[in-house]
Design an enzyme around this catalytic site. Structure first.
Site, PDB file in Angstrom:
ATOM      1  N   GLU A 133      -6.210 -10.735  -1.694  1.00 41.69           N
ATOM      2  CA  GLU A 133      -7.037 -10.577  -0.491  1.00 41.69           C
ATOM      3  C   GLU A 133      -8.518 -10.497  -0.823  1.00 41.69           C
ATOM      4  O   GLU A 133      -9.274  -9.765  -0.167  1.00 41.69           O
ATOM      5  CB  GLU A 133      -6.616  -9.295   0.256  1.00 41.69           C
ATOM      6  CG  GLU A 133      -5.144  -9.232   0.595  1.00 41.69           C
ATOM      7  CD  GLU A 133      -4.742  -8.031   1.450  1.00 41.69           C
ATOM      8  OE1 GLU A 133      -5.637  -7.332   1.968  1.00 41.69           O
ATOM      9  OE2 GLU A 133      -3.533  -7.802   1.599  1.00 41.69           O
ATOM     10  N   GLU A 167       0.805  -1.235   0.000  1.00 41.93           N
ATOM     11  CA  GLU A 167       0.000   0.000   0.000  1.00 41.93           C
ATOM     12  C   GLU A 167       0.833   1.278   0.000  1.00 41.93           C
ATOM     13  O   GLU A 167       0.578   2.190   0.789  1.00 41.93           O
ATOM     14  CB  GLU A 167      -0.980  -0.017   1.174  1.00 41.93           C
ATOM     15  CG  GLU A 167      -1.877  -1.244   1.149  1.00 41.93           C
ATOM     16  CD  GLU A 167      -2.805  -1.370   2.349  1.00 41.93           C
ATOM     17  OE1 GLU A 167      -2.843  -0.449   3.177  1.00 41.93           O
ATOM     18  OE2 GLU A 167      -3.479  -2.414   2.448  1.00 41.93           O
TER      19      GLU A 167
HETATM   20  O1  G3I Z   1      -4.077  -7.745  18.870  1.00 45.77           O
HETATM   21  C1  G3I Z   1      -5.395  -8.111  19.166  1.00 45.77           C
HETATM   22  C2  G3I Z   1      -5.432  -9.584  19.507  1.00 45.77           C
HETATM   23  O2  G3I Z   1      -4.622  -9.825  20.622  1.00 45.77           O
HETATM   24  C3  G3I Z   1      -6.842 -10.022  19.774  1.00 45.77           C
HETATM   25  O3  G3I Z   1      -6.893 -11.418  19.851  1.00 45.77           O
HETATM   26  C4  G3I Z   1      -7.756  -9.563  18.646  1.00 45.77           C
HETATM   27  C5  G3I Z   1      -9.185  -9.826  19.036  1.00 45.77           C
HETATM   28  O4  G3I Z   1     -10.060  -9.142  18.185  1.00 45.77           O
HETATM   29  O5  G3I Z   1      -7.578  -8.204  18.361  1.00 45.77           O
HETATM   30  C6  G3I Z   1      -6.273  -7.941  17.984  1.00 45.77           C
HETATM   31  O6  G3I Z   1      -6.113  -6.697  17.315  1.00 45.77           O
HETATM   32  C7  G3I Z   1      -6.474  -6.691  15.953  1.00 45.77           C
HETATM   33  C8  G3I Z   1      -5.238  -6.670  15.056  1.00 45.77           C
HETATM   34  O7  G3I Z   1      -5.610  -6.650  13.710  1.00 45.77           O
HETATM   35  C9  G3I Z   1      -4.289  -7.805  15.298  1.00 45.77           C
HETATM   36  O8  G3I Z   1      -3.036  -7.248  15.153  1.00 45.77           O
HETATM   37  C10 G3I Z   1      -7.311  -5.482  15.651  1.00 45.77           C
HETATM   38  O9  G3I Z   1      -8.514  -5.572  16.376  1.00 45.77           O
HETATM   39  C11 G3I Z   1      -7.558  -5.331  14.199  1.00 45.77           C
HETATM   40  O10 G3I Z   1      -8.136  -4.075  13.957  1.00 45.77           O
HETATM   41  C12 G3I Z   1      -6.319  -5.499  13.372  1.00 45.77           C
HETATM   42  O11 G3I Z   1      -6.739  -5.431  12.017  1.00 45.77           O
HETATM   43  C13 G3I Z   1      -6.081  -6.154  10.988  1.00 45.77           C
HETATM   44  C14 G3I Z   1      -5.395  -5.129  10.084  1.00 45.77           C
HETATM   45  O12 G3I Z   1      -4.956  -5.729   8.861  1.00 45.77           O
HETATM   46  C15 G3I Z   1      -4.164  -4.541  10.771  1.00 45.77           C
HETATM   47  O13 G3I Z   1      -3.205  -5.539  10.982  1.00 45.77           O
HETATM   48  C16 G3I Z   1      -7.146  -6.933  10.221  1.00 45.77           C
HETATM   49  O14 G3I Z   1      -7.647  -7.977  11.052  1.00 45.77           O
HETATM   50  C17 G3I Z   1      -6.562  -7.503   8.950  1.00 45.77           C
HETATM   51  O15 G3I Z   1      -7.547  -8.141   8.182  1.00 45.77           O
HETATM   52  C18 G3I Z   1      -5.987  -6.346   8.131  1.00 45.77           C
HETATM   53  O16 G3I Z   1      -5.480  -6.863   6.948  1.00 45.77           O
HETATM   54  C19 G3I Z   1      -5.196  -5.914   5.934  1.00 45.77           C
HETATM   55  C20 G3I Z   1      -3.975  -6.389   5.211  1.00 45.77           C
HETATM   56  O17 G3I Z   1      -2.932  -6.592   6.129  1.00 45.77           O
HETATM   57  C21 G3I Z   1      -3.550  -5.401   4.118  1.00 45.77           C
HETATM   58  N1  G3I Z   1      -4.648  -5.148   3.207  1.00 45.77           N
HETATM   59  C22 G3I Z   1      -5.897  -4.753   3.818  1.00 45.77           C
HETATM   60  C23 G3I Z   1      -6.322  -5.750   4.897  1.00 45.77           C
HETATM   61  C24 G3I Z   1      -7.628  -5.328   5.537  1.00 45.77           C
HETATM   62  O18 G3I Z   1      -7.459  -4.104   6.188  1.00 45.77           O
END
Ligand code: G3I
Length: 404
Positions: A313, A197
């Site tokens: 994705e 990105e």
């Molecule tokens: O860290 C906590 C974890 O301990 C706990 O078990 C969990 C419970 O809900 O929450 C965790 O935090 C989450 C985190 O990912 C994990 O690191 C956050 O709530 C969540 O908002 C966060 O979002 C992820 C995001 O990337 C940032 O890493 C999404 O799940 C994930 O789908 C998203 O993936 C991205 C790709 O990397 C890049 N392209 C877009 C895609 C969607 O945004």
């Protein structure tokens, strides 16, 4: 919010929450992996363009397709099918783990290879959760891909990042991270999303580069530097530039396609070891501004640079669709059908991965929830691991894809 509605595309809106988090700074063996990577880079690969199918929105056939899993249908055409998974889900939910093994030929950790998981402190690495998934992949004969080495997103960076990294130490940290992480899976990984990105048109730079901490600290060469460093650490992994917002016939997506193409051209011209474009394909249920020919032209231009393409994705948001499950599933399936029919006609597309496999575990529950609180249904399996119309649409698309 009104400002956003009138000035951003639907896909940009979906990502608004992530962007508001931006830093204030503006069973694969070593041999198998290497063989695979070389196959992808074979310069004699046939890139002739087949004729385009017309879009088939709301006009697809969901007759029974039999039990053959997605990975097999994809493999029949020389394609790889896979999904992003979370370690806690695969390790605690047998039903889900079985579905992953049944449907997928490749997995990618959704969280576990990001800095916030890998880097508990500035001087240490924790490969525990990622290695667990790697071992799961090996045990079950699945390919493994890596996501992502360099990404600006605060939600994927450790808490210490903003206060520790500065102009003096950024370059060393950047190099150490890429070298250590890529080296850890050297010869055993299918591909890496090296930079994620890096284009963001609203930031206003003439070349479309996003204002990120890495750009500020290392300058515009940071992308080239990341790929070179990764290639040194693992000469056999397929190295990918990954981005979203490339799919629709909107001024925003058009500008982004152009900027990504210019970036890829610059990288190729300077000899950067980049092998593929990753198109995230976070699609939007109900979005009608889809132009198969324009998307197809973009893929052709990418392929003409000698690059492969991965759909990295794919999922379809349903939070703007009616609550009725049958109607919703039908629209979501139609989006999969039209998109995959278009992109799979391009033979440079070598893999398709869903961002999640089952509606039980999807980022969209958090990021694109429905206002009526009904559970979202963006993926090929429902939250009970049952195949949905989206699965049929994907099956159909693989069945109809030209052979690679
Ligand atoms: O860290 C906590 C974890 O301990 C706990 O078990 C969990 C419970 O809900 O929450 C965790 O935090 C989450 C985190 O990912 C994990 O690191 C956050 O709530 C969540 O908002 C966060 O979002 C992820 C995001 O990337 C940032 O890493 C999404 O799940 C994930 O789908 C998203 O993936 C991205 C790709 O990397 C890049 N392209 C877009 C895609 C969607 O945004």
């Amino acid at each position: 919010m009104n400002y956003l509605r009138s000035h951003t595309s639907a896909s940009e809106r979906l990502f608004t929450r992530r962007q508001t988090l931006l830093l204030g700074l503006g069973g694969l063996t070593g041999l198998g992996a290497s063989t695979l990577a070389h196959q992808f880079m074979n310069p004699s690969f046939n890139l002739t363009q087949p004729t385009l199918n017309p879009p088939t929105l709301n006009n697809f056939n969901f007759a029974s397709l039999g039990n053959t899993p997605l990975r097999q249908r994809a493999a029949n055409k020389g394609l790889i099918y896979g999904a992003a998974v979370r370690q806690y889900a695969v390790s605690s939910d047998t039903q889900f783990a079985q579905a992953v093994v049944r449907e997928c030929a490749m997995i990618v950790p959704e969280w576990e290879l990001k800095w916030n998981f890998l880097r508990p402190t500035p001087s240490t690495f924790d490969f525990g959760p990622a290695d667990w998934l790697f071992n799961f992949a090996q045990t079950n004969g699945l390919l493994f891909r890596g996501h992502t080495l360099i990404w600006h997103e605060v939600g994927a960076l450790p808490q210490w990042f903003g206060s520790v990294v500065n102009f003096r130490n950024a370059r060393q940290l950047f190099l150490d991270h890429i070298t250590t992480v890529v080296n850890h899976y050297r010869g055993r990984i299918h591909s890496w999303d090296v930079v994620n990105e890096a284009i963001h048109i609203p930031d206003g730079r003439s070349n479309g580069l996003r204002n990120t901490p890495w750009l500020n600290w290392l300058g515009e060469d940071y992308i080239n530097l990341a790929f070179r460093t990764a290639a040194q650490a693992d000469p056999n992994a397929m190295l990918v530039y990954n981005d979203y917002g490339l799919d629709y016939d909107t001024p925003q997506d058009e500008a982004k396609r152009n900027a990504v193409l210019r970036l890829l051209e610059r990288l190729k011209a300077q000899g950067t070891p980049i092998h593929a474009l990753g198109i995230q394909a976070h699609l939007i249920g109900g979005e009608t501004r889809f132009n198969a020919q324009k998307l197809r032209n973009f893929l052709t231009e990418v392929a003409n640079l000698g690059l492969k393409i991965l759909i990295t994705e794919i999922d379809v948001t349903d939070n703007q669709l009616p609550i009725n499950i049958q109607a919703r599933d039908q629209t979501v399936a139609g989006v999969y059908q039209d998109y995959l029919a278009t992109v799979l006609n391009e033979r440079a597309v070598v893999a398709v991965l869903n961002w999640g496999l089952s509606d039980r575990y999807t980022w969209l529950t958090e990021f694109a929830a429905r206002s009526d609180q009904a559970p979202v249904r963006p993926l090929p399996l429902d939250d009970q691991m049952q195949r949905k119309l989206a699965w049929n649409a994907m099956s159909n698309a693989f069945n109809n894809a030209p052979l690679r």
